[in-house]
Design a protein around this motif. Structure first.
Motif, PDB file in Angstrom:
ATOM      1  N   LEU A  77      42.757  89.669  58.285  1.00 25.14           N
ATOM      2  CA  LEU A  77      42.980  88.307  57.797  1.00 25.14           C
ATOM      3  C   LEU A  77      41.942  87.427  58.484  1.00 25.14           C
ATOM      4  CD1 LEU A  77      44.525  85.902  56.534  1.00 25.14           C
ATOM      5  CD2 LEU A  77      46.197  86.107  58.388  1.00 25.14           C
ATOM      6  N   SER A  78      40.981  86.918  57.714  1.00 26.05           N
ATOM      7  CA  SER A  78      39.833  86.255  58.332  1.00 26.05           C
ATOM      8  C   SER A  78      39.830  84.738  58.194  1.00 26.05           C
ATOM      9  CB  SER A  78      38.530  86.795  57.737  1.00 26.05           C
ATOM     10  OG  SER A  78      38.466  86.502  56.339  1.00 26.05           O
ATOM     11  N   ALA A  79      40.631  84.178  57.263  1.00 22.79           N
ATOM     12  CA  ALA A  79      40.543  82.732  57.046  1.00 22.79           C
ATOM     13  C   ALA A  79      41.777  82.183  56.342  1.00 22.79           C
ATOM     14  CB  ALA A  79      39.302  82.390  56.219  1.00 22.79           C
ATOM     15  N   ILE A  80      42.041  80.923  56.613  1.00 24.14           N
ATOM     16  CA  ILE A  80      43.036  80.143  55.869  1.00 24.14           C
ATOM     17  C   ILE A  80      42.278  79.067  55.102  1.00 24.14           C
ATOM     18  CG2 ILE A  80      45.012  78.585  55.988  1.00 24.14           C
ATOM     19  CD1 ILE A  80      45.789  79.902  58.628  1.00 24.14           C
ATOM     20  N   ALA A  81      42.537  78.983  53.797  1.00 23.60           N
ATOM     21  CA  ALA A  81      41.970  77.918  52.975  1.00 23.60           C
ATOM     22  C   ALA A  81      43.059  76.899  52.666  1.00 23.60           C
ATOM     23  CB  ALA A  81      41.418  78.492  51.677  1.00 23.60           C
ATOM     24  N   PHE A  82      42.718  75.621  52.745  1.00 21.55           N
ATOM     25  CA  PHE A  82      43.682  74.592  52.408  1.00 21.55           C
ATOM     26  C   PHE A  82      43.119  73.701  51.304  1.00 21.55           C
ATOM     27  CE2 PHE A  82      41.351  73.427  56.225  1.00 21.55           C
ATOM     28  CZ  PHE A  82      40.849  72.174  55.936  1.00 21.55           C
ATOM     29  N   SER A  83      44.018  73.149  50.519  1.00 21.48           N
ATOM     30  CA  SER A  83      43.638  72.400  49.334  1.00 21.48           C
ATOM     31  C   SER A  83      43.158  70.998  49.695  1.00 21.48           C
ATOM     32  CB  SER A  83      44.833  72.315  48.385  1.00 21.48           C
ATOM     33  OG  SER A  83      44.505  71.586  47.227  1.00 21.48           O
ATOM     34  N   THR A  84      42.081  70.576  49.044  1.00 23.47           N
ATOM     35  CA  THR A  84      41.558  69.230  49.267  1.00 23.47           C
ATOM     36  C   THR A  84      41.132  68.603  47.942  1.00 23.47           C
ATOM     37  OG1 THR A  84      39.934  67.907  50.479  1.00 23.47           O
ATOM     38  CG2 THR A  84      39.190  70.023  49.662  1.00 23.47           C
ATOM     39  N   ARG A  85      41.119  67.292  47.913  1.00 21.87           N
ATOM     40  CA  ARG A  85      40.620  66.580  46.743  1.00 21.87           C
ATOM     41  C   ARG A  85      39.128  66.275  46.868  1.00 21.87           C
ATOM     42  NH1 ARG A  85      45.630  63.784  47.611  1.00 21.87           N
ATOM     43  NH2 ARG A  85      44.523  62.078  48.647  1.00 21.87           N
ATOM     44  N   ASP A  86      38.578  66.420  48.080  1.00 20.78           N
ATOM     45  CA  ASP A  86      37.186  66.022  48.296  1.00 20.78           C
ATOM     46  C   ASP A  86      36.585  66.833  49.442  1.00 20.78           C
ATOM     47  OD1 ASP A  86      34.760  64.769  48.715  1.00 20.78           O
ATOM     48  OD2 ASP A  86      35.556  62.735  48.616  1.00 20.78           O
ATOM     49  N   ALA A  87      35.969  67.945  49.113  1.00 23.98           N
ATOM     50  CA  ALA A  87      35.404  68.826  50.136  1.00 23.98           C
ATOM     51  C   ALA A  87      34.228  68.185  50.864  1.00 23.98           C
ATOM     52  CB  ALA A  87      34.975  70.155  49.508  1.00 23.98           C
ATOM     53  N   LYS A  88      33.480  67.340  50.182  1.00 23.59           N
ATOM     54  CA  LYS A  88      32.356  66.677  50.847  1.00 23.59           C
ATOM     55  C   LYS A  88      32.859  65.741  51.948  1.00 23.59           C
ATOM     56  CE  LYS A  88      29.093  66.937  46.992  1.00 23.59           C
ATOM     57  NZ  LYS A  88      28.272  66.173  46.015  1.00 23.59           N
ATOM     58  N   HIS A  89      33.957  65.060  51.671  1.00 25.38           N
ATOM     59  CA  HIS A  89      34.561  64.201  52.696  1.00 25.38           C
ATOM     60  C   HIS A  89      35.006  65.039  53.884  1.00 25.38           C
ATOM     61  CE1 HIS A  89      37.090  61.094  54.549  1.00 25.38           C
ATOM     62  NE2 HIS A  89      38.017  62.034  54.646  1.00 25.38           N
ATOM     63  N   PHE A 126      37.713  84.144  63.094  1.00 22.30           N
ATOM     64  CA  PHE A 126      38.634  83.429  62.221  1.00 22.30           C
ATOM     65  C   PHE A 126      38.067  82.048  61.924  1.00 22.30           C
ATOM     66  CE2 PHE A 126      42.431  81.236  60.824  1.00 22.30           C
ATOM     67  CZ  PHE A 126      43.050  82.222  60.068  1.00 22.30           C
ATOM     68  N   PHE A 127      38.264  81.579  60.683  1.00 26.74           N
ATOM     69  CA  PHE A 127      37.808  80.238  60.339  1.00 26.74           C
ATOM     70  C   PHE A 127      38.758  79.594  59.339  1.00 26.74           C
ATOM     71  CE2 PHE A 127      35.897  82.968  57.176  1.00 26.74           C
ATOM     72  CZ  PHE A 127      35.718  82.206  56.029  1.00 26.74           C
ATOM     73  N   LEU A 128      38.582  78.313  59.159  1.00 30.45           N
ATOM     74  CA  LEU A 128      39.359  77.531  58.213  1.00 30.45           C
ATOM     75  C   LEU A 128      38.399  76.890  57.219  1.00 30.45           C
ATOM     76  CD1 LEU A 128      41.584  75.644  60.829  1.00 30.45           C
ATOM     77  CD2 LEU A 128      42.271  77.647  59.501  1.00 30.45           C
ATOM     78  N   PHE A 129      38.868  76.667  55.990  1.00 29.25           N
ATOM     79  CA  PHE A 129      38.019  75.929  55.069  1.00 29.25           C
ATOM     80  C   PHE A 129      38.841  75.172  54.042  1.00 29.25           C
ATOM     81  CE2 PHE A 129      38.284  80.190  53.200  1.00 29.25           C
ATOM     82  CZ  PHE A 129      38.350  79.994  51.818  1.00 29.25           C
ATOM     83  N   ALA A 130      38.257  74.077  53.590  1.00 29.55           N
ATOM     84  CA  ALA A 130      38.872  73.252  52.558  1.00 29.55           C
ATOM     85  C   ALA A 130      38.307  73.667  51.213  1.00 29.55           C
ATOM     86  CB  ALA A 130      38.564  71.783  52.825  1.00 29.55           C
ATOM     87  N   VAL A 131      39.176  73.786  50.207  1.00 37.07           N
ATOM     88  CA  VAL A 131      38.736  74.184  48.878  1.00 37.07           C
ATOM     89  C   VAL A 131      39.113  73.109  47.863  1.00 37.07           C
ATOM     90  CG1 VAL A 131      40.825  75.596  48.589  1.00 37.07           C
ATOM     91  CG2 VAL A 131      38.878  75.943  47.064  1.00 37.07           C
ATOM     92  N   GLU A 132      38.107  72.612  47.172  1.00 38.00           N
ATOM     93  CA  GLU A 132      38.288  71.619  46.115  1.00 38.00           C
ATOM     94  C   GLU A 132      38.069  72.304  44.771  1.00 38.00           C
ATOM     95  OE1 GLU A 132      36.025  67.609  44.378  1.00 38.00           O
ATOM     96  OE2 GLU A 132      35.412  68.506  46.292  1.00 38.00           O
ATOM     97  N   ARG A 133      38.974  72.093  43.829  1.00 37.44           N
ATOM     98  CA  ARG A 133      38.833  72.679  42.494  1.00 37.44           C
ATOM     99  C   ARG A 133      37.940  71.775  41.640  1.00 37.44           C
ATOM    100  NH1 ARG A 133      41.248  77.616  43.492  1.00 37.44           N
ATOM    101  NH2 ARG A 133      43.157  77.268  44.652  1.00 37.44           N
TER     102      ARG A 133
END
Length: 295
Positions: free
Chosen positions: A92-104, A151-158
């Protein structure tokens, strides 16, 4: 665009082989979506849940393409390569969380000193069980802690959202309805408190006997010592690595007897601990899976 909280979107689970992961996850009672390929050498076969989270088993479709894009600054493929080099090809290498604005969020990560690299934007085809196809688009912003290279975290914008009606893919024979808890191991959990809580804008943080519980809108992230992992999950891990490692996932189920019956019928070895069912890591399933009934 400001955002107060960030719900968990999905978890990234490197696997040796997508076909093997599909077989293992199917045996565990999960419905697995059709394979999909990224435009930078990796591929996945996702498991979607009714709570709108999902698992992303991640394989390498092209080593050459993956290595080339990593050298060009693709954080996703570079992190995947580094994880496989240090930890092996399952986990398990990462948790992605939902965002409305990845650039922000990228700007927020840069300001906070936790940016792991440049924003990544891409599209990939999506195929549904009825053979309907569409194109999903994503924009990712990455956060990392140099003390935790695995391990890393990242924000994902659709950009172009995944199909909204995933009902057929969200029904699972094992009765799983969603992700209740993601368990990370660290000999010194409090060392990573600020990194995790600030990145996901946690709704609350609670110190426990064995570490920290970090709450998000839809799931809990637990940072646990090796002693905590053994106490709660019968999971024995080395205590020599001072970084942060993904160790276990706790799934919510509607009826534990349904889960247990399915595992038994498929010959899956499991144990019980309190009101939980525990399945140890296996090829295609890189971390411990736990199942707990929710009201």
């Amino acid at each position: 665009m400001t955002q107060d909280t960030y719900p968990i979107d999905h978890l990234v689970l490197p696997v040796t082989d997508i076909a093997l992961a599909r077989e293992r996850l199917g045996k565990l009672g999960f419905t697995v979506a059709p394979d999909a390929r990224h435009p930078f050498g990796t591929e996945n076969a996702c498991v979607f849940f009714a709570d709108k989270t999902y698992l992303e088993p991640l394989g390498v479709a092209s080593v050459e393409e993956s290595e080339r894009t990593a050298r060009r600054g693709n954080v996703f493929t570079a992190r995947n390569q580094a994880f496989r080099f240090r930890c092996g090809s399952e986990g398990l290498s990462a948790i992605a969380f939902s965002t409305r604005d990845a650039k922000h969020d990228h700007a927020r990560f840069v300001k906070g000193g936790v940016s792991a690299g440049s924003v990544l934007q891409f599209e990939r085809p999506v195929k549904m069980p009825d053979d309907a196809e569409s194109v999903a688009g994503f924009r990712l912003a990455f956060a990392g802690d140099l003390r935790a290279p695995d391990f890393f975290l990242f924000a994902v914008e659709r950009i172009n959202p995944l199909p909204a009606d995933r009902g057929a893919l969200e029904a699972h024979a094992n009765g799983v309805t969603g992700i209740a808890e993601i368990v990370l191991g660290a000999p010194e959990p409090t060392a990573f408190s600020e990194f995790v809580t600030a990145t996901v804008k946690a709704t609350s943080v609670e110190e426990t006997s064995f570490g920290l519980d970090v709450s998000t809108d839809n799931a809990k992230i637990s940072l646990m010592t090796p002693e905590g992992l053994e106490a709660y999950f019968d999971l024995v891990t080395p205590d020599t690595d001072r970084g942060l490692r993904g160790r276990a996932i706790l799934f919510a189920v509607g009826d534990r007897t349904v889960t247990e019956a399915h595992l038994a019928a498929n010959g899956v070895t499991y144990t019980r601990k309190g009101n939980r069912i525990l399945v140890e890591p296996a090829p295609g399933q890189g971390v411990l899976f736990a199942f707990e009934e929710t009201s």
